[in-house]
Design a protein around this motif. Sequence first.
Motif, PDB file in Angstrom:
ATOM      1  N   THR A  91      21.284  31.725  -9.692  1.00  0.00           N
ATOM      2  CA  THR A  91      20.516  31.863  -7.732  1.00  0.00           C
ATOM      3  C   THR A  91      20.792  31.116  -7.208  1.00  0.00           C
ATOM      4  N   PHE A  92      21.960  30.420  -6.228  1.00  0.00           N
ATOM      5  CA  PHE A  92      21.860  29.824  -6.082  1.00  0.00           C
ATOM      6  C   PHE A  92      23.021  30.418  -4.861  1.00  0.00           C
ATOM      7  N   ASN A  93      22.981  29.667  -3.300  1.00  0.00           N
ATOM      8  CA  ASN A  93      23.395  29.617  -2.733  1.00  0.00           C
ATOM      9  C   ASN A  93      24.999  28.153  -2.712  1.00  0.00           C
ATOM     10  N   ILE A  94      26.613  29.323  -2.962  1.00  0.00           N
ATOM     11  CA  ILE A  94      27.349  28.522  -3.787  1.00  0.00           C
ATOM     12  C   ILE A  94      28.100  28.113  -2.220  1.00  0.00           C
ATOM     13  N   LEU A  95      28.058  26.200  -1.613  1.00  0.00           N
ATOM     14  CA  LEU A  95      28.738  26.706  -0.593  1.00  0.00           C
ATOM     15  C   LEU A  95      29.921  24.837  -1.500  1.00  0.00           C
ATOM     16  N   GLY A  96      31.274  25.245  -0.796  1.00  0.00           N
ATOM     17  CA  GLY A  96      32.572  24.657  -0.582  1.00  0.00           C
ATOM     18  C   GLY A  96      33.211  24.094  -1.293  1.00  0.00           C
ATOM     19  N   ALA A  97      34.595  24.394  -1.287  1.00  0.00           N
ATOM     20  CA  ALA A  97      35.790  24.540  -1.481  1.00  0.00           C
ATOM     21  C   ALA A  97      35.549  23.984  -3.010  1.00  0.00           C
ATOM     22  N   GLU A  98      35.032  22.697  -3.645  1.00  0.00           N
ATOM     23  CA  GLU A  98      35.389  22.417  -4.459  1.00  0.00           C
ATOM     24  C   GLU A  98      34.738  23.422  -5.774  1.00  0.00           C
ATOM     25  N   LYS A  99      32.912  23.939  -5.298  1.00  0.00           N
ATOM     26  CA  LYS A  99      31.568  25.297  -6.123  1.00  0.00           C
ATOM     27  C   LYS A  99      32.934  26.119  -5.753  1.00  0.00           C
ATOM     28  N   HIS A 100      33.534  26.754  -4.672  1.00  0.00           N
ATOM     29  CA  HIS A 100      34.432  27.926  -5.043  1.00  0.00           C
ATOM     30  C   HIS A 100      35.511  28.316  -5.768  1.00  0.00           C
ATOM     31  N   THR A 101      36.069  26.798  -6.056  1.00  0.00           N
ATOM     32  CA  THR A 101      37.679  26.983  -6.910  1.00  0.00           C
ATOM     33  C   THR A 101      36.728  26.871  -8.490  1.00  0.00           C
ATOM     34  N   ARG A 102      35.169  26.381  -8.923  1.00  0.00           N
ATOM     35  CA  ARG A 102      35.513  25.693 -10.414  1.00  0.00           C
ATOM     36  C   ARG A 102      34.713  27.842  -9.910  1.00  0.00           C
ATOM     37  N   LEU A 103      33.870  27.798  -9.444  1.00  0.00           N
ATOM     38  CA  LEU A 103      33.345  29.667  -9.360  1.00  0.00           C
ATOM     39  C   LEU A 103      34.645  30.133  -9.983  1.00  0.00           C
ATOM     40  N   ALA A 104      35.762  30.256  -9.246  1.00  0.00           N
ATOM     41  CA  ALA A 104      36.240  31.506  -9.304  1.00  0.00           C
ATOM     42  C   ALA A 104      36.804  31.455 -10.864  1.00  0.00           C
ATOM     43  N   ALA A 105      36.888  29.843 -11.673  1.00  0.00           N
ATOM     44  CA  ALA A 105      37.423  29.733 -12.314  1.00  0.00           C
ATOM     45  C   ALA A 105      36.675  30.888 -13.687  1.00  0.00           C
ATOM     46  N   LEU A 106      35.533  30.114 -13.294  1.00  0.00           N
ATOM     47  CA  LEU A 106      34.306  31.072 -14.026  1.00  0.00           C
ATOM     48  C   LEU A 106      34.619  32.708 -14.143  1.00  0.00           C
ATOM     49  N   ASN A 107      34.718  33.158 -13.291  1.00  0.00           N
ATOM     50  CA  ASN A 107      34.941  34.683 -12.377  1.00  0.00           C
ATOM     51  C   ASN A 107      35.746  35.531 -13.189  1.00  0.00           C
ATOM     52  N   GLU A 108      37.428  34.371 -13.589  1.00  0.00           N
ATOM     53  CA  GLU A 108      38.016  35.065 -14.500  1.00  0.00           C
ATOM     54  C   GLU A 108      37.829  34.587 -16.113  1.00  0.00           C
ATOM     55  N   ARG A 109      36.668  34.023 -16.679  1.00  0.00           N
ATOM     56  CA  ARG A 109      36.636  34.247 -17.971  1.00  0.00           C
ATOM     57  C   ARG A 109      35.548  34.987 -18.305  1.00  0.00           C
ATOM     58  N   ILE A 110      34.220  35.449 -17.132  1.00  0.00           N
ATOM     59  CA  ILE A 110      33.730  35.609 -17.843  1.00  0.00           C
ATOM     60  C   ILE A 110      33.672  37.283 -17.140  1.00  0.00           C
ATOM     61  N   SER A 111      32.955  38.193 -18.122  1.00  0.00           N
ATOM     62  CA  SER A 111      32.699  39.434 -17.178  1.00  0.00           C
ATOM     63  C   SER A 111      31.680  40.026 -16.188  1.00  0.00           C
ATOM     64  N   GLY A 112      30.597  38.923 -16.722  1.00  0.00           N
ATOM     65  CA  GLY A 112      29.622  39.373 -15.302  1.00  0.00           C
ATOM     66  C   GLY A 112      28.471  37.914 -14.676  1.00  0.00           C
ATOM     67  N   LEU A 113      29.754  37.401 -14.015  1.00  0.00           N
ATOM     68  CA  LEU A 113      29.252  36.636 -13.576  1.00  0.00           C
ATOM     69  C   LEU A 113      29.393  37.453 -12.197  1.00  0.00           C
ATOM     70  N   LYS A 114      27.399  36.917 -11.606  1.00  0.00           N
ATOM     71  CA  LYS A 114      26.777  36.854 -10.216  1.00  0.00           C
ATOM     72  C   LYS A 114      26.473  35.648  -9.822  1.00  0.00           C
ATOM     73  N   VAL A 115      26.111  36.483  -7.984  1.00  0.00           N
ATOM     74  CA  VAL A 115      25.964  35.299  -7.471  1.00  0.00           C
ATOM     75  C   VAL A 115      24.754  35.580  -6.635  1.00  0.00           C
TER      76      VAL A 115
END
Lengths: 362, 362
Positions: A91-115
């Motif tokens: 439950t957070f506004n996620i900004l910035g390239a480094e965070k986007h990259t980690r978020l994408a890696a996390l999204n690949e790993r789990i089925s139900g990621l939401k922001v």
Amino acid sequence: MTPPRPHAGDAVLNLSTPLPVIDEDRLAGNIKRVQDYMSAHNLAFRPHIKTHKIPALAAQQVAAGATGINCQKITEAEVFADAGFQDILITFNILGAEKHTRLAALNERISGLKVVADSLETVRGLADHFAGHKPLTVLVECDTGGGRCGVQTPEDAVVLSHAIVSSDGLQFGGLMTYPRPHGEAAVEQFFTATIAALAKDGIACPIRSNGGTPSLFSAHLVPSATEHRAGTYIYNDRSMVRAGHCSLDDCAMHILATVVSRPTPDRAILDAGSKALTSDLLGFSDYGLIVGYPEAVITGISEEHATVDLSKIVGVRPEIGEKIRIVPNHTCVVSNLFDIMTFHRNGVVTRVEDVAARGLVW
Amino acid sequence: MTPPRPHAGDAVLNLSTPLPVIDEDRLAGNIKRVQDYMSAHNLAFRPHIKTHKIPALAAQQVAAGATGINCQKITEAEVFADAGFQDILITFNILGAEKHTRLAALNERISGLKVVADSLETVRGLADHFAGHKPLTVLVECDTGGGRCGVQTPEDAVVLSHAIVSSDGLQFGGLMTYPRPHGEAAVEQFFTATIAALAKDGIACPIRSNGGTPSLFSAHLVPSATEHRAGTYIYNDRSMVRAGHCSLDDCAMHILATVVSRPTPDRAILDAGSKALTSDLLGFSDYGLIVGYPEAVITGISEEHATVDLSKIVGVRPEIGEKIRIVPNHTCVVSNLFDIMTFHRNGVVTRVEDVAARGLVW
């Protein structure tokens, strides 16, 4: 040297201090009471792990019936993904390239990621990164009176929802709010207006996520919500007693401390300061409630000491070396201070858990 | 997954937030300025490691001329003993068998361990344990107006000193106080009266340890003191600026944060809350100073968000995604929240240090 760590079977009152300890039965009671309420009202329940930051406790919450978990930081979500959790809402506004990259890696790993997102800037940042990747589910955060993040009106929520719907790489997940306590009517009004407007445009709004512990047992007064999020309820604390959410006997966390000095008849000094209790007041004028000495007042804290005014105590006053227990004003920030958490049943240590998701920068 | 960790050479303004960062040149300047003052006044200087909890920084302090270090907890002292420090004063009443056992092990490992006591209970507990072991040096803690721990009068200090002198296993080390700011006259009066009374009894008082950062540059007004202890001076913070100890340009710690939401024209939300800034107010009514936006007011914090009132800003207001820097009210409690600390020179990361002595229960 290896840091000190209690062991199963230790008597809690023999443990060195300061040390936060959790009563297993109160913990289990808090989990069951809230899950039973949510189940009775057909509300999906998504515990916020910020309060404990311990995968084993989230597993207890899910075993009781929780449908997923809520995190506030990417690093928290990573720790819980490592532990096998699949349905995670950040439950957070996620900004910035480094965070986007980690978020994408996390999204690949789990089925139900939401922001969540509450601005076009946040949505565009996510959309730019996720285009061409596995789509990320994004909910629109709504300010229903909490006064923190969130779009200000249902009209703004609709505009932002359209932006998500029309973005490659993003999937519109619905609405989310962190309301003010007892703000149920405002949440219902905001959600229903937004849902209706989106429906006119042919946009479904699958998740409507409401939250908060203080007025949690009024969550059924928001029938448009599909799920509720809450963190503090698992341990409870002095602020939740004041809010009417629970009784003192439902506070699962106590901070064990020792009277280390009695410089004057009216003054006791404890070995728990802002690095054990935190300086969170949450509207109180003192730093926690001492069990067994209700007239004692923790008037001040420094980093490793608390100063207690004993002048209002009518009977016996605490002595040097005496162990006392403190119900903290705010439990979630205490968890964040220590590498380990100690659990007990009837005063005997049952387990020690690493507070796995604490100490991480973002 | 491995937690995020900046690398040497990274541009600070590209780092993800929230993140506390330390300016190397300000850090070095703070170390030098205070050490030069102490050296000029022939005062031994004993930095308190509570502020940074990083052995490499204590090594810088010792390289500059510090004669030893000050810890507040046994576990802190153990981390610094592991890193090779020999002269460690723990300014705490240490009670209980488990702590006595660890303290004795530590005393066997290093040459200059010292603790304090302000009661017969503390002295007897230490004496019972250390009889027959390598003697432990104990200083008498004196309350010279700070209103926390400490014997209340020079007469009481003399009584307790005698108890230490007459205990097998203990060695009388002298006097210690944590005074109120600008309490130099009271410290001098307390120390000289106690020293004189002990001298009459033939008892030498080798160490007279004074402390505190806020009025550190008045330490020479306590000629009876042999050493001074201070922690905060190495990073400095908003409270030290207010106390007149330093300028804003001497604050080595900034907390990098990002504007993650602008829900209304007057409201900005940052990604740094009580789990990055702490809720320490120290007399302020807001939660830190935003560099570059002096009219912005951090009116509230929750765990991972700060709410900023922009209404007083005359010119340009911070935008979503903008990185801002916060001078915290209190630096020592910020160090205690994070597993790592990031250092930079002119905005380029120089090193990342583990905050090795944080997170330990006691």
